[in-house]
Design an enzyme around this catalytic site. Sequence first.
Site, PDB file in Angstrom:
ATOM      1  N   GLU A 225      27.986   1.324  14.535  1.00 25.23           N
ATOM      2  CA  GLU A 225      27.999   0.758  13.190  1.00 25.23           C
ATOM      3  C   GLU A 225      29.005   1.485  12.303  1.00 25.23           C
ATOM      4  O   GLU A 225      29.133   2.702  12.346  1.00 25.23           O
ATOM      5  CB  GLU A 225      26.615   0.737  12.542  1.00 25.23           C
ATOM      6  CG  GLU A 225      26.527  -0.126  11.278  1.00 25.23           C
ATOM      7  CD  GLU A 225      27.046  -1.557  11.489  1.00 25.23           C
ATOM      8  OE1 GLU A 225      28.284  -1.746  11.458  1.00 25.23           O
ATOM      9  OE2 GLU A 225      26.220  -2.478  11.684  1.00 25.23           O
ATOM     10  N   GLY A 303      26.839  -6.125  14.728  1.00 24.74           N
ATOM     11  CA  GLY A 303      25.457  -6.055  14.271  1.00 24.74           C
ATOM     12  C   GLY A 303      25.164  -6.910  13.057  1.00 24.74           C
ATOM     13  O   GLY A 303      24.034  -7.358  12.856  1.00 24.74           O
ATOM     14  N   ASP A 304      26.187  -7.153  12.230  1.00 23.60           N
ATOM     15  CA  ASP A 304      26.013  -8.015  11.053  1.00 23.60           C
ATOM     16  C   ASP A 304      26.516  -9.425  11.331  1.00 23.60           C
ATOM     17  O   ASP A 304      26.795 -10.187  10.413  1.00 23.60           O
ATOM     18  CB  ASP A 304      26.725  -7.417   9.838  1.00 23.60           C
ATOM     19  CG  ASP A 304      28.228  -7.236  10.054  1.00 23.60           C
ATOM     20  OD1 ASP A 304      28.717  -7.549  11.168  1.00 23.60           O
ATOM     21  OD2 ASP A 304      28.910  -6.780   9.122  1.00 23.60           O
ATOM     22  N   HIS A 422      47.738 -28.792  28.179  1.00 20.15           N
ATOM     23  CA  HIS A 422      48.932 -29.096  27.402  1.00 20.15           C
ATOM     24  C   HIS A 422      48.623 -28.985  25.910  1.00 20.15           C
ATOM     25  O   HIS A 422      47.505 -29.238  25.454  1.00 20.15           O
ATOM     26  CB  HIS A 422      49.489 -30.483  27.742  1.00 20.15           C
ATOM     27  CG  HIS A 422      48.590 -31.637  27.390  1.00 20.15           C
ATOM     28  ND1 HIS A 422      48.485 -32.161  26.130  1.00 20.15           N
ATOM     29  CD2 HIS A 422      47.748 -32.368  28.175  1.00 20.15           C
ATOM     30  CE1 HIS A 422      47.642 -33.165  26.126  1.00 20.15           C
ATOM     31  NE2 HIS A 422      47.174 -33.319  27.352  1.00 20.15           N
ATOM     32  N   PHE A 425      52.508 -31.152  24.191  1.00 18.93           N
ATOM     33  CA  PHE A 425      53.112 -31.619  25.441  1.00 18.93           C
ATOM     34  C   PHE A 425      53.607 -30.498  26.349  1.00 18.93           C
ATOM     35  O   PHE A 425      53.995 -30.754  27.489  1.00 18.93           O
ATOM     36  CB  PHE A 425      54.242 -32.626  25.180  1.00 18.93           C
ATOM     37  CG  PHE A 425      53.807 -33.774  24.318  1.00 18.93           C
ATOM     38  CD1 PHE A 425      52.787 -34.624  24.736  1.00 18.93           C
ATOM     39  CD2 PHE A 425      54.399 -33.986  23.085  1.00 18.93           C
ATOM     40  CE1 PHE A 425      52.366 -35.682  23.947  1.00 18.93           C
ATOM     41  CE2 PHE A 425      53.984 -35.041  22.279  1.00 18.93           C
ATOM     42  CZ  PHE A 425      52.960 -35.893  22.702  1.00 18.93           C
ATOM     43  N   ASP A 441      42.752 -31.970  27.190  1.00 19.60           N
ATOM     44  CA  ASP A 441      44.093 -31.421  27.433  1.00 19.60           C
ATOM     45  C   ASP A 441      44.198 -30.716  28.779  1.00 19.60           C
ATOM     46  O   ASP A 441      45.303 -30.565  29.320  1.00 19.60           O
ATOM     47  CB  ASP A 441      44.462 -30.431  26.329  1.00 19.60           C
ATOM     48  CG  ASP A 441      44.687 -31.087  24.976  1.00 19.60           C
ATOM     49  OD1 ASP A 441      44.747 -32.331  24.918  1.00 19.60           O
ATOM     50  OD2 ASP A 441      44.785 -30.343  23.976  1.00 19.60           O
ATOM     51  N   HIS A 469      58.003 -30.434  35.766  1.00 17.18           N
ATOM     52  CA  HIS A 469      58.852 -29.277  35.483  1.00 17.18           C
ATOM     53  C   HIS A 469      60.174 -29.776  34.932  1.00 17.18           C
ATOM     54  O   HIS A 469      60.747 -30.777  35.399  1.00 17.18           O
ATOM     55  CB  HIS A 469      59.055 -28.402  36.721  1.00 17.18           C
ATOM     56  CG  HIS A 469      59.788 -29.044  37.842  1.00 17.18           C
ATOM     57  ND1 HIS A 469      61.164 -29.029  37.960  1.00 17.18           N
ATOM     58  CD2 HIS A 469      59.345 -29.737  38.936  1.00 17.18           C
ATOM     59  CE1 HIS A 469      61.536 -29.646  39.061  1.00 17.18           C
ATOM     60  NE2 HIS A 469      60.450 -30.104  39.672  1.00 17.18           N
ATOM     61  N   LEU A 474      57.061 -26.191  32.046  1.00 16.14           N
ATOM     62  CA  LEU A 474      56.145 -27.253  32.435  1.00 16.14           C
ATOM     63  C   LEU A 474      55.703 -28.045  31.210  1.00 16.14           C
ATOM     64  O   LEU A 474      55.422 -27.476  30.146  1.00 16.14           O
ATOM     65  CB  LEU A 474      54.917 -26.668  33.140  1.00 16.14           C
ATOM     66  CG  LEU A 474      55.185 -25.906  34.442  1.00 16.14           C
ATOM     67  CD1 LEU A 474      53.878 -25.328  34.975  1.00 16.14           C
ATOM     68  CD2 LEU A 474      55.820 -26.821  35.475  1.00 16.14           C
TER      69      LEU A 474
END
Length: 505
Positions: A225, A303-304, A422, A425, A441, A469, A474
Amino acid sequence: MSVFAVCATLVALLLGTGAPQAAAAGSLPCDVYAAAGTPCVAAHSMVRALYSSYNGSLYQVKRASDSATKDIGLLAAGGYADAAAQDSFCSGTTCIITKIYDQSSRHNDLTVEGAGGAGAADVGAPADALPVTVGGHQVYGLEISAGMGYRNDSTSGVATNGAAEGMYMVTSGTHVNGACCFDYGNAETNNKDTGNGHMDAINFGTECWFAPCYGSGPWVQADLENGLFQSDAGYSKNSSNTGTGALPFVTALLKNNGQNHFALKWGNAQSGGLTTTYSGGEPTTSGYSPMHQEGAIVLGTGGDNSNGSIGSFFEGVMTSGIPTDAADDSVQSNIVSVGYGGATGSTGTLNAGSEISLRATTSCCTSDYVRHQNNAGVLSSITSSSSSLDKNDATWIVRKGLADASCVSFESRNYPGDYLRHYNFKIYRQPMDGTAQFRADATFCPTTGKSGTGTSFASYNYPTKYLRHYDYNLYVASDGGSNAWDSSTSWTDDVSWAVSSPWAP
């Protein structure tokens, strides 16, 4: 036993240096710790039993289609998760993990964490985000993204007010960040920061709270903490502790006598032993000696409920008292023996679970393969003399399509829970976050190669675009279009791939 012998035994337990106690052959982590006199008070695992006699549930899933829940158990007592039960229950929809059962007699189960002082209520992690091979079985780990976490604020047997305890978890060095706080261990019971020494939890990530930290991490630290501690001063006093690096499976361990000593260790969960990075006094700032633990258990947040972190969790325990170093070593040996991330047993096909590499078929590039590099998907030459890293980067595990089980998704072999997807694209390797967008995707639908050979992979959500490719990068690309990578020149060859045996099975 003499008074001297009693004292020596107590000191050994306190400092974790005592001689090992006999443990039965085939003992699992909580059997080992019990034999060493430091029994588990919490034992959580997504993947296997942590007691050789345990035959209960590991976790619970809830499916999106009808909000029904199902407990996922074991294939056999002391064995591995029945992942097929999850697959069947969640078929045609998605599931989240709603509960992680405590295998100890204390029943300190973890449920999705509520709101805290630093964060809104969390959500459950996607149940299928982290497929992995453990003990030769296909199972699922827990993959935490920001806003996810689990907790129990009303526990039994967990250390409070300066009592001694130990804990470990198996996590991953490939799915980390520098946000607060990917923790497992002892936390506040009101989900708020109640002061120095009110936590005692393992932290794993790249956040350096106290400079200097050496290397780039991720580091095993103690969240006590108001600080992530690598020593009594907070900052690292160990210049050789540069972190675990991108190990796919890491054992992270913390033990604390609650008064004047704590220790941190880590190991490769696939091989070798444990390394101690710190063993010494409690933090010198007031409030830590003695500790003031409150006894809640937290997983995935601070912890919070500071919940900006990401992380992976496969198994972990908490003990009553400090385990001996010998017991820790025995537990690490057992973890290694399990075979985290082992081969799936299937290669060279597009069946789910098969490990493959994808080779280009264009005449320019027939020795080039799909690989990830700096998080991006690229085309790269891979040969028998290539490095182990390059071969791993070019190896993929075929999974049922994350958006459509009749299609496929490609999980990274050396980055568990990361998939090819992707974005704008372009193809990237990224961790599965459970969203519908990511699922779409990262899903590709195989068809006969457009060139008449091999296999082409249509984007699930852009079905006229195929994995291609172009200039050694890619993309998902159409046959003609405004983008350079949509060029019709050699398109049919560039989108046709040979599914081959994996470079790194």
